[in-house]
Each structure stands twice: as C-alpha cells, then as structure tokens.
Design a protein around this motif. Sequence first.
Motif: not given
Length: 204
Positions: A89-105, A77-84
């Motif tokens: 929309p699809l790029d924003a969601v994919c990029n947000a999931l990528l940015e969020a991947a590191e903590p739970f990975a 949620e935080n990563a998606l909110a920070a997207r331009p």
Amino acid sequence: MPNETATAGLRERKKVETRRLLLEGAARLFRERGFEATTVADIAAHANVSVRTFFRYFESKEALLLPDGVEIFAYVENALAARPADEEPLDAVCNALLEAAEPFAASTLTALSHPLEDIENVVTARLVQAFSDFEERLTALVRRRLPPDTPDADLEAAVIACAALSAVRAVLRTRRARRATGPTDTGPATLLRAFRILRGIGTP
C-alpha cells in the motif's frame, strides 16, 4: 429537441472557450505585469468578459495558478487505481503520487516561470492546502487496497495516506526554501528521494 441540443452544445463550447481565454490572459498578464499588479478586472477584460463572469469560473486570481483540487486529486486517484493490486500500500500510494506529479508539476512550473516571490508563495500555499484536503479521500482509497483482515485497517490506511502526503508537502516547502538560495530541481526526482527517506524511517 435537436435545436435544444445544439444550443446546449454551443453553450458548453462557449464556456470552455471563456475558461481558456481567462487562463491564457492571466498567464500573459502575470508574466508582463507580475502577479500582484494584475487584477481580476484586468484578466476579465483581456477575455472580454465581466468581472462577474470571471467569478463564475474561478474563485480568485490565485485559483488560476493551478488546477483545482478536484482535478489534481483525479490524477492521484486514477494513478492509484492503475497500480498493481498486490503492490504494498505505501509503495502504491507513493508511486501513484509520483505518476500524478507530472501534470500538476507542469502547471506549477508554468506559474513559477516568472521569478516573483509572490507567485511562488501562492503556488506553494495552494498545493500544500490541496494536499491537506486530500487526506481523508486518499485514506479511503488506501483502505480499499488493504486485505479485509488487516488489523486496525482504518488506522493503517490513515497513516499511509497522511505520511505520503506529508512527504509531498515537505518537498514543496524544501524546494521553496532552496529556491531562495539558488536554482534547484523541480521535477519528480526530489519527491522520489523524499519517499525513499519515508520508507527508510525506522530501518536499521
């Protein structure tokens, strides 16, 4: 009032410390004994608390392997909110999931540092379930990013959210299958390739 505030603060610090001890004890016991051989009673004893107290913090020993769903979704949620705002929309969601991947990975990799298949199975199952639980919540976030006059906006938001989360689930399952035959990459690169495949579907 000051005494009550101090007592509340001490109580909260004690809760944080107990949670930390349970997590650290579980990680150590899982490495030393293996996941299946470690019981909730073992973990509780390591933290010097009762089994009853353990269940005030975690629903099961499986819950110790990953952050809970609320915490994982907060990263997304935080990563998606920070997207331009003007990002597709699809790029924003994919990029947000990528940015969020590191903590739970990172949590996943820690759990998988022990080469026991049972831990791998539990981690994969919990992540897949967590992402399934995100679909409606992520759909709502995507909907907010769509222009107000978007036709079938509710459907488009649902398709984007579910497609992106399905790509993540596909990566988790593929990694698990590949791991059975040898070492495989576990960073966000595989997820990035999955998103590229997703974007390319239907493109000549």
